[in-house]
Motif scaffolding. Sequence first.
Motif, PDB file in Angstrom:
ATOM      1  N   PRO A 164       0.803  -1.229   0.000  1.00  0.00           N
ATOM      2  CA  PRO A 164       0.000   0.000   0.000  1.00  0.00           C
ATOM      3  C   PRO A 164       0.832   1.273   0.000  1.00  0.00           C
ATOM      4  CG  PRO A 164       0.152  -0.810   2.233  1.00  0.00           C
ATOM      5  CD  PRO A 164       0.901  -1.808   1.356  1.00  0.00           C
ATOM      6  N   HIS A 165       2.148   1.149   0.181  1.00  0.00           N
ATOM      7  CA  HIS A 165       2.974   2.344   0.259  1.00  0.00           C
ATOM      8  C   HIS A 165       3.090   2.995  -1.121  1.00  0.00           C
ATOM      9  CE1 HIS A 165       4.065   0.088   3.851  1.00  0.00           C
ATOM     10  NE2 HIS A 165       4.466   1.233   4.375  1.00  0.00           N
ATOM     11  N   GLU A 206       4.279  15.189  -1.286  1.00  0.00           N
ATOM     12  CA  GLU A 206       3.678  13.965  -0.745  1.00  0.00           C
ATOM     13  C   GLU A 206       4.714  13.011  -0.162  1.00  0.00           C
ATOM     14  OE1 GLU A 206       0.513  13.656  -0.336  1.00  0.00           O
ATOM     15  OE2 GLU A 206       0.051  15.498  -1.428  1.00  0.00           O
ATOM     16  N   CYS A 207       6.009  13.284  -0.403  1.00  0.00           N
ATOM     17  CA  CYS A 207       7.062  12.457   0.171  1.00  0.00           C
ATOM     18  C   CYS A 207       7.305  12.765   1.644  1.00  0.00           C
ATOM     19  CB  CYS A 207       8.374  12.638  -0.600  1.00  0.00           C
ATOM     20  SG  CYS A 207       8.321  11.999  -2.298  1.00  0.00           S
ATOM     21  N   LEU A 208       6.750  13.851   2.154  1.00  0.00           N
ATOM     22  CA  LEU A 208       6.897  14.167   3.570  1.00  0.00           C
ATOM     23  C   LEU A 208       6.353  13.018   4.414  1.00  0.00           C
ATOM     24  CD1 LEU A 208       5.792  17.901   3.464  1.00  0.00           C
ATOM     25  CD2 LEU A 208       8.126  17.033   3.823  1.00  0.00           C
ATOM     26  N   PRO A 209       7.032  12.658   5.496  1.00  0.00           N
ATOM     27  CA  PRO A 209       6.672  11.443   6.246  1.00  0.00           C
ATOM     28  C   PRO A 209       5.208  11.360   6.653  1.00  0.00           C
ATOM     29  CG  PRO A 209       8.797  12.254   6.984  1.00  0.00           C
ATOM     30  CD  PRO A 209       8.257  13.291   6.031  1.00  0.00           C
ATOM     31  N   GLU A 210       4.633  12.434   7.183  1.00  0.00           N
ATOM     32  CA  GLU A 210       3.244  12.349   7.640  1.00  0.00           C
ATOM     33  C   GLU A 210       2.285  12.172   6.464  1.00  0.00           C
ATOM     34  OE1 GLU A 210      -0.007  11.730   9.528  1.00  0.00           O
ATOM     35  OE2 GLU A 210       1.965  11.743  10.490  1.00  0.00           O
ATOM     36  N   ARG A 211       2.548  12.872   5.367  1.00  0.00           N
ATOM     37  CA  ARG A 211       1.702  12.690   4.179  1.00  0.00           C
ATOM     38  C   ARG A 211       1.819  11.264   3.651  1.00  0.00           C
ATOM     39  NH1 ARG A 211      -0.512  16.960   1.358  1.00  0.00           N
ATOM     40  NH2 ARG A 211      -0.201  19.003   2.297  1.00  0.00           N
ATOM     41  N   GLN A 222      12.003   8.188   0.799  1.00  0.00           N
ATOM     42  CA  GLN A 222      13.176   7.719   0.064  1.00  0.00           C
ATOM     43  C   GLN A 222      13.117   8.058  -1.424  1.00  0.00           C
ATOM     44  OE1 GLN A 222      11.191   5.443   1.946  1.00  0.00           O
ATOM     45  NE2 GLN A 222      12.406   6.015   3.748  1.00  0.00           N
ATOM     46  N   ALA A 223      11.960   8.457  -1.918  1.00  0.00           N
ATOM     47  CA  ALA A 223      11.771   8.633  -3.360  1.00  0.00           C
ATOM     48  C   ALA A 223      12.690   9.684  -3.982  1.00  0.00           C
ATOM     49  CB  ALA A 223      10.312   8.964  -3.660  1.00  0.00           C
TER      50      ALA A 223
END
Length: 420
Positions: free
Chosen positions: A52-53, A95-100, A59-60
């Motif tokens: 689902p990730h 969207e790569c931010l950890p909470e997002r 890391q992207a």
Amino acid sequence: MHLVIIGGGVIGITTAWACRLRGWDVTVIEANETLARGACYANGAQISVSHPHPWSSPQAPRIAMESLFNPDAPFHWKPKWDCAEARWLALFLRECLPERHRRNTRAIAALGTFSLSVLRRWRSELALQYDAVSRGILHLFFDEKAWQHGQAHAAELAELGIRAVPCTPDEAIAIEPALAPHRDRLYGALHAPDDESGDAHAFTLALAQRCTEAGVTIRTHTAAIGWQFRADGQARLRIHAREPHAATETTLEADGYVLCAGVGSRALARPLLDDVPIHPVKGYSLTLPIRDPERIPTVSLTDESHRIVASRLGNRWRIAGTAELAGMDDRPDPARLVSLYRWGRQWGGDAVDWSQAEEWAGLRPMTPSGVPLIGKTRYRNVWINSGHGSLGWTLACGSAEAIAGLIAGDPPSVAFPFLT
């Protein structure tokens, strides 16, 4: 109520079936001469609830930068002057931010779990045949660092209610004996026993046949080209229909419309939503006839290090992977297929017929968050169900059931950020 479903891929046909089950009159329009010729035609074939990730992860950015200097990288991108792509990439980075990333993962996991339950129900009720295999997915790891990441991944999945069982190499071989010749390569594996695999194209055609038998009208050679907007907040669809001896442009009247047109949804949805962050991301696959069935795994495989998946489809073997930003060009680039050929020869050898390899590339409709756009538009008789990216086959049935419920005004059937 009469609904028009725009798009005849796996998202459109599942949406048509979910709506027909509610007793509505349904028409599906598809621009091509046949159904399911887009992203679902020869995809990786996995129902991968255990993945689902979304691609937009912390890391992207590092993976993307490394790909610029590695022609064999799983992700391929050549920077170019393209305003739409640049904006999409900027949103992707956000969207790569950890909470997002965590929020998006939770949404995809909830929809994926729900979708699998709907798929199983429909398959049982309709006796659908599409080379389905219900033996899970084995995620393979080849060194200690990757294996540590895999075990952490299993713990994260457990928090989401998704099973992924850590396995030693011998335990993985007990699940899939065809891996025995590769024992020394394996460091560990995760077995996601609830996952499945199957031919999305065959599934779509089989379900389309059930739709037709249930009274759904399917019109091919019929392209959606725009909208007519009315002062009462409703819209009417403009279409271009190619008949045997003529082509006509007209308005297709209906009580409601659901946009399920894959990468084509972006242009059609621009007048309907404040933002339509759907961008084409090209994926590749090889499909090979099997010569020696005993040597080709029946359990679907995911090579986590190379981002390659392999699924058994009856007497065929599907190898898929890579992601490429190449605009609307869906032609296979031979250079991007090299890694799939190399991987397939390493794991399949002469157990498959390489002289009959079917090469394919298709455009996935990807949002920056990885979360599809499902729900209402600003026009009260138009809905959208699009932007599923590489998880269209995994999320299709649940998305269809959810959008049908939203149209009917039912409470949401799954915890998901629907457009309202």
